[in-house]
Design a protein around this motif. Structure first.
Motif, PDB file in Angstrom:
ATOM      1  N   ALA A  56      12.500  71.356  51.305  1.00 43.48           N
ATOM      2  CA  ALA A  56      11.473  70.493  51.592  1.00 43.48           C
ATOM      3  C   ALA A  56      11.134  71.470  52.416  1.00 43.48           C
ATOM      4  O   ALA A  56       9.250  70.580  52.007  1.00 43.48           O
ATOM      5  CB  ALA A  56      11.980  69.377  52.332  1.00 43.48           C
ATOM      6  N   PHE A  57      11.228  71.802  53.470  1.00 40.75           N
ATOM      7  CA  PHE A  57      10.229  72.643  54.159  1.00 40.75           C
ATOM      8  C   PHE A  57       9.523  73.689  53.477  1.00 40.75           C
ATOM      9  O   PHE A  57       8.249  74.286  53.318  1.00 40.75           O
ATOM     10  CB  PHE A  57      11.142  73.068  54.860  1.00 40.75           C
ATOM     11  CG  PHE A  57      10.324  74.242  56.002  1.00 40.75           C
ATOM     12  CD1 PHE A  57       9.037  73.676  56.934  1.00 40.75           C
ATOM     13  CD2 PHE A  57      10.594  75.455  55.868  1.00 40.75           C
ATOM     14  CE1 PHE A  57       8.075  74.184  57.164  1.00 40.75           C
ATOM     15  CE2 PHE A  57       9.680  76.221  56.680  1.00 40.75           C
ATOM     16  CZ  PHE A  57       8.719  75.712  57.756  1.00 40.75           C
TER      17      PHE A  57
ATOM     18  N   GLU B 280       9.220  73.943  49.826  1.00 40.33           N
ATOM     19  CA  GLU B 280       8.811  73.257  49.189  1.00 40.33           C
ATOM     20  C   GLU B 280       6.655  72.775  49.646  1.00 40.33           C
ATOM     21  O   GLU B 280       5.688  73.088  49.019  1.00 40.33           O
ATOM     22  CB  GLU B 280       8.732  71.861  48.285  1.00 40.33           C
ATOM     23  CG  GLU B 280       9.809  72.238  47.607  1.00 40.33           C
ATOM     24  CD  GLU B 280      10.681  71.124  47.195  1.00 40.33           C
ATOM     25  OE1 GLU B 280       9.710  69.673  47.718  1.00 40.33           O
ATOM     26  OE2 GLU B 280      11.168  70.739  45.881  1.00 40.33           O
ATOM     27  N   THR B 281       6.332  72.357  50.744  1.00 38.87           N
ATOM     28  CA  THR B 281       5.649  72.110  51.499  1.00 38.87           C
ATOM     29  C   THR B 281       4.989  73.827  51.598  1.00 38.87           C
ATOM     30  O   THR B 281       3.334  74.013  51.260  1.00 38.87           O
ATOM     31  CB  THR B 281       6.077  71.408  53.119  1.00 38.87           C
ATOM     32  OG1 THR B 281       6.540  70.626  52.607  1.00 38.87           O
ATOM     33  CG2 THR B 281       4.592  71.934  53.519  1.00 38.87           C
ATOM     34  N   LEU B 282       5.071  74.121  52.377  1.00 41.28           N
ATOM     35  CA  LEU B 282       5.064  76.135  51.955  1.00 41.28           C
ATOM     36  C   LEU B 282       3.787  76.537  51.407  1.00 41.28           C
ATOM     37  O   LEU B 282       3.098  77.213  51.156  1.00 41.28           O
ATOM     38  CB  LEU B 282       5.819  76.636  52.728  1.00 41.28           C
ATOM     39  CG  LEU B 282       6.758  77.100  54.329  1.00 41.28           C
ATOM     40  CD1 LEU B 282       7.515  77.775  54.333  1.00 41.28           C
ATOM     41  CD2 LEU B 282       5.428  77.124  55.403  1.00 41.28           C
TER      42      LEU B 282
ATOM     43  N   ALA C  15       3.111  75.094  49.008  1.00 37.15           N
ATOM     44  CA  ALA C  15       1.122  74.543  48.289  1.00 37.15           C
ATOM     45  C   ALA C  15       0.385  75.297  48.488  1.00 37.15           C
ATOM     46  O   ALA C  15      -1.013  75.282  47.550  1.00 37.15           O
ATOM     47  CB  ALA C  15       0.968  73.029  48.959  1.00 37.15           C
ATOM     48  N   ASP C  16       0.331  76.686  49.333  1.00 40.25           N
ATOM     49  CA  ASP C  16      -0.459  77.384  50.130  1.00 40.25           C
ATOM     50  C   ASP C  16      -0.248  78.826  49.711  1.00 40.25           C
ATOM     51  O   ASP C  16      -0.840  80.053  50.039  1.00 40.25           O
ATOM     52  CB  ASP C  16      -0.824  77.379  51.600  1.00 40.25           C
ATOM     53  CG  ASP C  16      -1.702  75.979  51.538  1.00 40.25           C
ATOM     54  OD1 ASP C  16      -2.596  74.932  51.004  1.00 40.25           O
ATOM     55  OD2 ASP C  16      -1.227  74.742  52.939  1.00 40.25           O
TER      56      ASP C  16
ATOM     57  N   HIS D 267      12.625  73.128  61.791  1.00 43.36           N
ATOM     58  CA  HIS D 267      11.823  72.574  59.956  1.00 43.36           C
ATOM     59  C   HIS D 267      12.225  71.407  59.887  1.00 43.36           C
ATOM     60  O   HIS D 267      11.280  70.994  58.756  1.00 43.36           O
ATOM     61  CB  HIS D 267      11.819  74.007  59.731  1.00 43.36           C
ATOM     62  CG  HIS D 267      13.683  73.515  59.255  1.00 43.36           C
ATOM     63  ND1 HIS D 267      14.864  74.900  59.818  1.00 43.36           N
ATOM     64  CD2 HIS D 267      14.484  73.849  57.806  1.00 43.36           C
ATOM     65  CE1 HIS D 267      16.287  74.415  59.747  1.00 43.36           C
ATOM     66  NE2 HIS D 267      15.829  73.751  58.380  1.00 43.36           N
TER      67      HIS D 267
ATOM     68  N   PRO E  60       8.265  70.161  60.806  1.00 41.23           N
ATOM     69  CA  PRO E  60       7.871  70.910  60.451  1.00 41.23           C
ATOM     70  C   PRO E  60       6.570  71.497  60.192  1.00 41.23           C
ATOM     71  O   PRO E  60       6.193  72.606  59.591  1.00 41.23           O
ATOM     72  CB  PRO E  60       7.992  70.126  58.611  1.00 41.23           C
ATOM     73  CG  PRO E  60       8.395  68.543  58.970  1.00 41.23           C
ATOM     74  CD  PRO E  60       8.909  68.531  59.880  1.00 41.23           C
ATOM     75  N   ASP E  61       5.431  70.478  61.115  1.00 45.23           N
ATOM     76  CA  ASP E  61       3.906  70.812  60.674  1.00 45.23           C
ATOM     77  C   ASP E  61       3.839  71.880  62.339  1.00 45.23           C
ATOM     78  O   ASP E  61       2.894  72.273  62.493  1.00 45.23           O
ATOM     79  CB  ASP E  61       3.503  69.264  61.399  1.00 45.23           C
ATOM     80  CG  ASP E  61       3.315  68.521  60.042  1.00 45.23           C
ATOM     81  OD1 ASP E  61       4.392  69.246  59.312  1.00 45.23           O
ATOM     82  OD2 ASP E  61       3.307  67.296  60.727  1.00 45.23           O
TER      83      ASP E  61
ATOM     84  N   VAL F 131       5.435  74.982  60.164  1.00 49.03           N
ATOM     85  CA  VAL F 131       4.181  74.999  59.720  1.00 49.03           C
ATOM     86  C   VAL F 131       2.987  75.877  60.416  1.00 49.03           C
ATOM     87  O   VAL F 131       1.969  76.778  59.772  1.00 49.03           O
ATOM     88  CB  VAL F 131       3.813  73.893  58.817  1.00 49.03           C
ATOM     89  CG1 VAL F 131       2.442  74.493  57.494  1.00 49.03           C
ATOM     90  CG2 VAL F 131       4.748  73.869  57.697  1.00 49.03           C
TER      91      VAL F 131
END
Length: 211
Positions: free
Chosen positions: A3-4, A6-8, A10-11, A191, A195-196, A199
């Motif tokens: 999941a972590f 996948e969040t990263l 995005a950018d 994480h 997680p924020d 990130v």
């Protein structure tokens, strides 16, 4: 870290791998040291990044490996984010803090942890202590846990927490641009718990490394 990651992603481009002995990777042929796990990492970077430098984001034992790898590979590593990384003096920390004569839960923890450090782990990695050497002036952000889970160890918990924090401070020697912060609401898995926070550190390091 799915999941972590996948969040990263995005950018930016994010790649992960299973070290030998872990996940879907082959078993190591024998005991490993920091050089051999570093060779595997170099092979991964050759495949996914070519000659381009990367930012390494590592957790726990992975942070220890990255901290040993970066100084000798300054052409490959443009920045580091180390999430609650294992201390560079982890073997001595546990050996000295909990006496061998302890027969209670702390003694069992000591024996189990030192066995892991001696290579009784899926990766057959043998941990060795050593001084932290410099990787130059690359951006390095260290984040340690704020929830004192090591403090739950009977009698020695407070000391173990002190040793862990001291280990994080030792990693600051990795770079002239190193900073240490605390994820106040996190246990060991920052994480996952916050997680924020992780990130934000990755975004900062990536931006500084690109500049």
């Amino acid at each position: 870290m799915t999941a972590f990651q996948e969040t990263l992603s995005a950018d930016g481009r994010v790649c992960s791998y299973d070290r030998l002995g872990a996940g879907g990777s082959d078993q190591p042929e024998g005991p490993q040291d920091y050089d051999s796990v570093g060779e595997t990492l170099t092979g991964v970077l050759d495949q996914v990044a070519g000659d381009e430098p990367v930012v390494l984001v590592r957790h726990s034992m992975g942070g220890l490996i990255a901290g040993r790898y970066a100084p000798d590979h300054q052409d490959r590593v443009a920045g580091l984010v180390l999430l609650d990384s294992t201390s560079p003096t982890a073997v001595a920390d546990v050996s000295d803090r909990i006496p061998e004569s302890d027969t209670g839960p702390a003694g069992e923890l000591r024996a189990q942890t030192l066995a892991i450090f001696a290579g009784e782990n899926p990766e057959l990695l043998v941990f060795t202590d050593g001084e932290v050497t410099s990787a130059g002036d690359i951006p390095v952000r260290l984040i340690q846990h704020g929830q004192q889970y090591l403090g739950e160890v009977p009698e020695y918990g407070e000391g173990l927490e002190e040793d862990w924090t001291a280990g994080q401070h030792k990693w600051l020697a990795l770079s002239e641009d190193s900073e240490l912060s605390t994820a106040e609401n996190s246990g060991h898995y920052i994480h996952v718990d916050e997680p924020d926070v992780a990130v934000a550190a990755i975004d900062e390091v990536t931006t500084r490394a690109a500049g």
